[in-house]
Write a protein that holds these residues in place. Structure first.
Motif, PDB file in Angstrom:
ATOM      1  N   UNK A   1       2.557   2.109  -8.832  1.00  0.00           N
ATOM      2  CA  UNK A   1       1.967   1.033  -7.967  1.00  0.00           C
ATOM      3  C   UNK A   1       1.053   0.221  -8.926  1.00  0.00           C
ATOM      4  N   UNK A   2       1.161   0.552 -10.134  1.00  0.00           N
ATOM      5  CA  UNK A   2       0.206  -0.406 -11.438  1.00  0.00           C
ATOM      6  C   UNK A   2       1.184  -1.451 -11.442  1.00  0.00           C
ATOM      7  N   UNK A   3       0.519  -2.670 -11.700  1.00  0.00           N
ATOM      8  CA  UNK A   3       1.106  -3.973 -12.170  1.00  0.00           C
ATOM      9  C   UNK A   3       0.503  -3.935 -13.762  1.00  0.00           C
TER      10      UNK A   3
ATOM     11  N   UNK B   1      -2.837 -12.413  -9.486  1.00  0.00           N
ATOM     12  CA  UNK B   1      -2.681 -12.771  -8.085  1.00  0.00           C
ATOM     13  C   UNK B   1      -1.331 -12.463  -7.921  1.00  0.00           C
ATOM     14  N   UNK B   2      -0.411 -13.093  -8.418  1.00  0.00           N
ATOM     15  CA  UNK B   2       0.996 -12.935  -8.256  1.00  0.00           C
ATOM     16  C   UNK B   2       1.384 -11.472  -7.969  1.00  0.00           C
ATOM     17  N   UNK B   3       0.745 -10.841  -9.008  1.00  0.00           N
ATOM     18  CA  UNK B   3       1.120  -9.068  -8.948  1.00  0.00           C
ATOM     19  C   UNK B   3       0.886  -8.579  -7.672  1.00  0.00           C
ATOM     20  N   UNK B   4      -0.395  -8.879  -7.390  1.00  0.00           N
ATOM     21  CA  UNK B   4      -0.902  -8.282  -6.004  1.00  0.00           C
ATOM     22  C   UNK B   4      -0.158  -8.838  -4.903  1.00  0.00           C
ATOM     23  N   UNK B   5      -0.007 -10.006  -4.757  1.00  0.00           N
ATOM     24  CA  UNK B   5       1.014 -10.369  -3.743  1.00  0.00           C
ATOM     25  C   UNK B   5       2.385  -9.794  -3.720  1.00  0.00           C
ATOM     26  N   UNK B   6       3.077  -9.703  -4.973  1.00  0.00           N
ATOM     27  CA  UNK B   6       4.445  -8.852  -4.987  1.00  0.00           C
ATOM     28  C   UNK B   6       4.274  -7.482  -4.709  1.00  0.00           C
ATOM     29  N   UNK B   7       3.277  -6.647  -4.902  1.00  0.00           N
ATOM     30  CA  UNK B   7       2.988  -5.714  -4.491  1.00  0.00           C
ATOM     31  C   UNK B   7       2.868  -5.239  -3.165  1.00  0.00           C
ATOM     32  N   UNK B   8       2.013  -6.149  -2.503  1.00  0.00           N
ATOM     33  CA  UNK B   8       1.850  -6.287  -0.937  1.00  0.00           C
ATOM     34  C   UNK B   8       3.294  -6.568  -0.407  1.00  0.00           C
ATOM     35  N   UNK B   9       4.097  -7.127  -0.837  1.00  0.00           N
ATOM     36  CA  UNK B   9       5.556  -7.340  -0.323  1.00  0.00           C
ATOM     37  C   UNK B   9       6.397  -6.028  -0.456  1.00  0.00           C
ATOM     38  N   UNK B  10       6.504  -5.551  -1.715  1.00  0.00           N
ATOM     39  CA  UNK B  10       7.420  -4.561  -2.042  1.00  0.00           C
ATOM     40  C   UNK B  10       6.863  -3.243  -2.283  1.00  0.00           C
TER      41      UNK B  10
END
Length: 296
Positions: A120-122, A174-183
């Motif tokens: 779960x780490x980006x 910010x992009x990484x957090x959005x992506x993790x929330x989605x996938x």
């Protein structure tokens, strides 16, 4: 009424291994957006407070960059340092690095290794140039030169590629957090300082700022002029602003492009501004709603 600043990264834990300017500047942006920020540095030399070169050549900048950031020291080439790193990673949402890819691999921080151990780490990986060029040496100046942003031999007034890269890196968090929330999994995003320079250079590539363009010097309302006791940066580009500038300069009250590009208009405005002090021009700007900034 003053609006409260947004905190879109509140509750997000960001760890940075990046030294010098782009990484710490990105981490500072994250802290200002509410993230819980930690920076892991190598152990400091006996005569220094930090191993970050920034602390040596600009202690004031180092202090400003680390406001609100927790700092931990660990030698990543030792088992103890690796244990400290893994303990930090276990409670981290986004890792920021600025090492070359080969160095990350040697430290066990390649993306495949990180993903296997911390799914779960980006990772936001700041590099000099993208892709295969990530191993090449470079610095802010070389990336700006490559983007045609270093005319002549005068150094740029600030570190555009570094600071532009820092903005892109904080955007990547910010992009990484959005992506993790989605996938549900972490992602790896590469931020190249050379691409930050190319982004900043787009107006020049579009010929918006070249000498023949209005905001490159052709428009008399968008220039830096000498005045009686300094300089004045005039930005009366829109027709209504340009017309007001012409009015105060005693010219026909016209703001159309043909009038503002005419050599006679340039000469008349230059003559008018040269005869007034910074204080007088500032007062005129406020009275007539003209965008300018005086430089005594």
């Amino acid at each position: 009424m003053t609006l409260a600043p947004l905190q879109p990264l509140r509750g997000v834990r960001v760890l940075s291994l990046a030294l010098n300017l782009p990484g710490p500047a990105a981490l500072l942006r994250c802290a200002r957006m509410g993230a819980t920020c930690t920076k892991l540095e190598p152990p400091a030399p006996p005569t220094a407070a930090s191993a970050d070169p920034m602390a040596q050549y600009s202690p004031a900048a180092y202090t400003a960059l680390h406001a609100g950031v927790r700092t931990v020291q660990a030698h990543l080439k030792t088992s103890e340092g690796q244990a400290t790193l893994q303990a930090e990673l276990a409670q981290t949402d986004v890792l920021i690095t600025s090492f070359r890819p080969s160095a990350l691999d040697k430290l066990g921080l390649g993306w495949a290794m990180l993903q296997a151990r911390h799914p779960q780490l980006s990772l936001v990986r700041i590099v000099g140039a993208p892709g295969a060029r990530a191993e090449e040496p470079g610095h802010d100046l070389t990336y700006l030169a490559e983007a045609d942003l270093v005319p002549g031999t005068v150094l740029p007034p600030t570190l555009y590629a570094d600071m532009g890269g820092a903005l892109m890196a904080s955007e990547a968090v910010l992009q990484a957090q959005l992506a993790r929330a989605q996938q549900g999994l972490g992602v790896c995003i590469e931020v190249a300082l050379s691409e930050a320079a190319q982004w900043l250079a787009l107006p020049r590539q579009w010929r918006l700022t070249t000498p023949e363009a209005d905001i490159g010097g052709q428009h008399a309302g968008y220039r830096v002029y000498p005045c009686a006791d300094g300089r004045v940066a005039v930005a009366a580009l829109e027709p209504h602003f340009a017309a007001r500038l012409c009015q105060v300069a005693g010219l026909p009250e016209r703001g159309d492009a043909d009038h503002m590009r005419a050599p006679a208009t340039h000469a008349a405005i230059a003559s008018f501004l040269a005869g007034h002090t910074c204080a007088a021009l500032q007062a005129l700007a406020e009275a007539h709603d003209i965008p300018l900034h005086t430089l005594p």
